[in-house]
Design a protein around this motif. Structure first.
Motif, PDB file in Angstrom:
ATOM      1  N   TRP A 193       4.843 -48.894  78.291  1.00 26.66           N
ATOM      2  CA  TRP A 193       5.143 -50.302  78.013  1.00 26.66           C
ATOM      3  C   TRP A 193       3.974 -51.192  78.415  1.00 26.66           C
ATOM      4  N   LEU A 194       3.130 -50.725  79.349  1.00 27.26           N
ATOM      5  CA  LEU A 194       1.933 -51.487  79.701  1.00 27.26           C
ATOM      6  C   LEU A 194       0.991 -51.634  78.506  1.00 27.26           C
ATOM      7  N   LEU A 195       0.966 -50.633  77.641  1.00 26.81           N
ATOM      8  CA  LEU A 195       0.153 -50.723  76.425  1.00 26.81           C
ATOM      9  C   LEU A 195       0.675 -51.824  75.511  1.00 26.81           C
ATOM     10  N   VAL A 196       1.990 -51.885  75.385  1.00 30.77           N
ATOM     11  CA  VAL A 196       2.614 -52.933  74.568  1.00 30.77           C
ATOM     12  C   VAL A 196       2.298 -54.301  75.162  1.00 30.77           C
ATOM     13  N   VAL A 197       2.445 -54.418  76.479  1.00 28.63           N
ATOM     14  CA  VAL A 197       2.155 -55.682  77.155  1.00 28.63           C
ATOM     15  C   VAL A 197       0.687 -56.065  76.976  1.00 28.63           C
ATOM     16  N   GLY A 198      -0.209 -55.096  77.161  1.00 32.78           N
ATOM     17  CA  GLY A 198      -1.640 -55.364  77.020  1.00 32.78           C
ATOM     18  C   GLY A 198      -2.018 -55.806  75.618  1.00 32.78           C
ATOM     19  N   LEU A 199      -1.514 -55.098  74.621  1.00 35.45           N
ATOM     20  CA  LEU A 199      -1.839 -55.459  73.230  1.00 35.45           C
ATOM     21  C   LEU A 199      -1.195 -56.779  72.827  1.00 35.45           C
ATOM     22  N   ALA A 200       0.055 -56.979  73.190  1.00 37.58           N
ATOM     23  CA  ALA A 200       0.715 -58.244  72.860  1.00 37.58           C
ATOM     24  C   ALA A 200       0.016 -59.402  73.568  1.00 37.58           C
ATOM     25  N   GLY A 201      -0.357 -59.176  74.829  1.00 37.49           N
ATOM     26  CA  GLY A 201      -1.077 -60.213  75.582  1.00 37.49           C
ATOM     27  C   GLY A 201      -2.431 -60.513  74.979  1.00 37.49           C
ATOM     28  N   HIS A 202      -3.115 -59.475  74.526  1.00 38.79           N
ATOM     29  CA  HIS A 202      -4.410 -59.708  73.884  1.00 38.79           C
ATOM     30  C   HIS A 202      -4.216 -60.473  72.576  1.00 38.79           C
ATOM     31  N   GLY A 203      -3.132 -60.196  71.873  1.00 34.48           N
ATOM     32  CA  GLY A 203      -2.827 -60.959  70.663  1.00 34.48           C
ATOM     33  C   GLY A 203      -2.620 -62.434  70.973  1.00 34.48           C
ATOM     34  N   LEU A 204      -1.948 -62.722  72.089  1.00 33.71           N
ATOM     35  CA  LEU A 204      -1.786 -64.123  72.499  1.00 33.71           C
ATOM     36  C   LEU A 204      -3.137 -64.753  72.820  1.00 33.71           C
ATOM     37  N   LYS A 205      -4.007 -63.968  73.444  1.00 30.66           N
ATOM     38  CA  LYS A 205      -5.356 -64.466  73.732  1.00 30.66           C
ATOM     39  C   LYS A 205      -6.085 -64.754  72.418  1.00 30.66           C
ATOM     40  N   ASP A 206      -5.899 -63.889  71.424  1.00 28.16           N
ATOM     41  CA  ASP A 206      -6.505 -64.110  70.099  1.00 28.16           C
ATOM     42  C   ASP A 206      -5.983 -65.395  69.470  1.00 28.16           C
ATOM     43  N   LEU A 207      -4.686 -65.624  69.604  1.00 27.76           N
ATOM     44  CA  LEU A 207      -4.095 -66.844  69.053  1.00 27.76           C
ATOM     45  C   LEU A 207      -4.720 -68.070  69.708  1.00 27.76           C
ATOM     46  N   TRP A 208      -4.847 -68.046  71.029  1.00 25.64           N
ATOM     47  CA  TRP A 208      -5.499 -69.139  71.751  1.00 25.64           C
ATOM     48  C   TRP A 208      -6.944 -69.285  71.276  1.00 25.64           C
ATOM     49  N   GLN A 209      -7.637 -68.160  71.160  1.00 23.64           N
ATOM     50  CA  GLN A 209      -9.042 -68.181  70.719  1.00 23.64           C
ATOM     51  C   GLN A 209      -9.158 -68.807  69.325  1.00 23.64           C
ATOM     52  N   HIS A 210      -8.252 -68.449  68.443  1.00 28.15           N
ATOM     53  CA  HIS A 210      -8.297 -68.987  67.078  1.00 28.15           C
ATOM     54  C   HIS A 210      -8.092 -70.501  67.079  1.00 28.15           C
ATOM     55  N   ARG A 211      -7.153 -70.957  67.873  1.00 25.77           N
ATOM     56  CA  ARG A 211      -6.855 -72.395  67.908  1.00 25.77           C
ATOM     57  C   ARG A 211      -7.945 -73.194  68.604  1.00 25.77           C
ATOM     58  N   ARG A 212      -8.549 -72.640  69.642  1.00 25.32           N
ATOM     59  CA  ARG A 212      -9.552 -73.363  70.424  1.00 25.32           C
ATOM     60  C   ARG A 212     -10.988 -73.141  69.940  1.00 25.32           C
ATOM     61  N   GLN A 213     -11.226 -72.042  69.223  1.00 29.26           N
ATOM     62  CA  GLN A 213     -12.595 -71.669  68.824  1.00 29.26           C
ATOM     63  C   GLN A 213     -13.506 -71.627  70.057  1.00 29.26           C
ATOM     64  N   PHE A 214     -12.986 -71.002  71.134  1.00 30.10           N
ATOM     65  CA  PHE A 214     -13.690 -70.966  72.408  1.00 30.10           C
ATOM     66  C   PHE A 214     -15.050 -70.281  72.299  1.00 30.10           C
ATOM     67  N   VAL A 215     -15.097 -69.168  71.578  1.00 29.95           N
ATOM     68  CA  VAL A 215     -16.353 -68.452  71.374  1.00 29.95           C
ATOM     69  C   VAL A 215     -16.874 -68.828  69.984  1.00 29.95           C
ATOM     70  N   ALA A 216     -18.116 -69.276  69.933  1.00 30.28           N
ATOM     71  CA  ALA A 216     -18.707 -69.749  68.669  1.00 30.28           C
ATOM     72  C   ALA A 216     -18.818 -68.620  67.640  1.00 30.28           C
ATOM     73  N   ASN A 217     -18.678 -68.983  66.388  1.00 24.50           N
ATOM     74  CA  ASN A 217     -18.911 -68.086  65.239  1.00 24.50           C
ATOM     75  C   ASN A 217     -17.953 -66.895  65.178  1.00 24.50           C
ATOM     76  N   THR A 218     -16.704 -67.095  65.562  1.00 24.14           N
ATOM     77  CA  THR A 218     -15.711 -66.015  65.485  1.00 24.14           C
ATOM     78  C   THR A 218     -14.492 -66.448  64.673  1.00 24.14           C
ATOM     79  N   ARG A 219     -14.679 -67.304  63.707  1.00 22.47           N
ATOM     80  CA  ARG A 219     -13.551 -67.904  62.996  1.00 22.47           C
ATOM     81  C   ARG A 219     -12.603 -66.880  62.403  1.00 22.47           C
ATOM     82  N   TRP A 220     -13.099 -65.815  61.785  1.00 30.78           N
ATOM     83  CA  TRP A 220     -12.235 -64.832  61.128  1.00 30.78           C
ATOM     84  C   TRP A 220     -11.742 -63.774  62.100  1.00 30.78           C
TER      85      TRP A 220
END
Length: 144
Positions: A89-116
């Motif tokens: 279940w830690l794998l599920v938590v890790g992947l789901a959590g990373h997906g949330l980080k991706d969602l934040w990254q997409h909305r904030r564009q925190f790292v330049a040139n990673t739009r897609w």
């Protein structure tokens, strides 16, 4: 408003579709490494996914971005390492959590040139997390 939303949705179509393809392929990786525990193979996938952002942070060039992305990636490495011998279940938590980080990254564009990249990676993360959750519930053995 609909005229603005249409190009945005169209611009996400390819990353989402490729995310599903890569997610399905990643979910099948234990078949390619049959001699390793399933948990180990999936944990390595979590580590690779998390480390990609360090490369993007280096390309971005800002020290703050590099420090934050390295810290976040380290957290996912720790979760993945714990999943090697712990509950899958830690794998599920890790992947789901990373997906949330991706969602934040997409909305904030925190790292330049990673739009897609963030929407693509979010779909990969959540697809694999969902498949692993189904495998756990179905009784798949993650440790030999």
């Amino acid at each position: 408003m609909a005229a603005i939303a249409q190009p945005i949705r169209a611009g996400l179509r390819a990353p989402v579709m490729w995310g599903l393809v890569v997610g399905a392929a990643q979910a099948a990786t234990p078949l390619a490494f049959w001699w390793l525990d399933t948990a180990t193979v999936y944990a390595l996938g979590v580590v690779v996914i998390a480390s990609v952002y360090i490369g993007f942070a280096v390309a971005d060039g800002r020290r703050t971005v590099l420090a934050i992305e390295t810290g976040v990636a380290s957290m996912f490495v720790i979760i993945a390492a714990a999943a090697v011998t712990g509950t899958p279940w830690l794998l599920v938590v890790g992947l789901a959590g990373h997906g949330l980080k991706d969602l934040w990254q997409h909305r904030r564009q925190f790292v330049a040139n990673t739009r897609w990249w963030p929407p693509f990676c979010l779909v990969v993360d959540w697809a694999v997390a969902a498949i692993i959750a189904v495998e756990i519930v179905a009784g798949v053995q993650f440790h030999h």
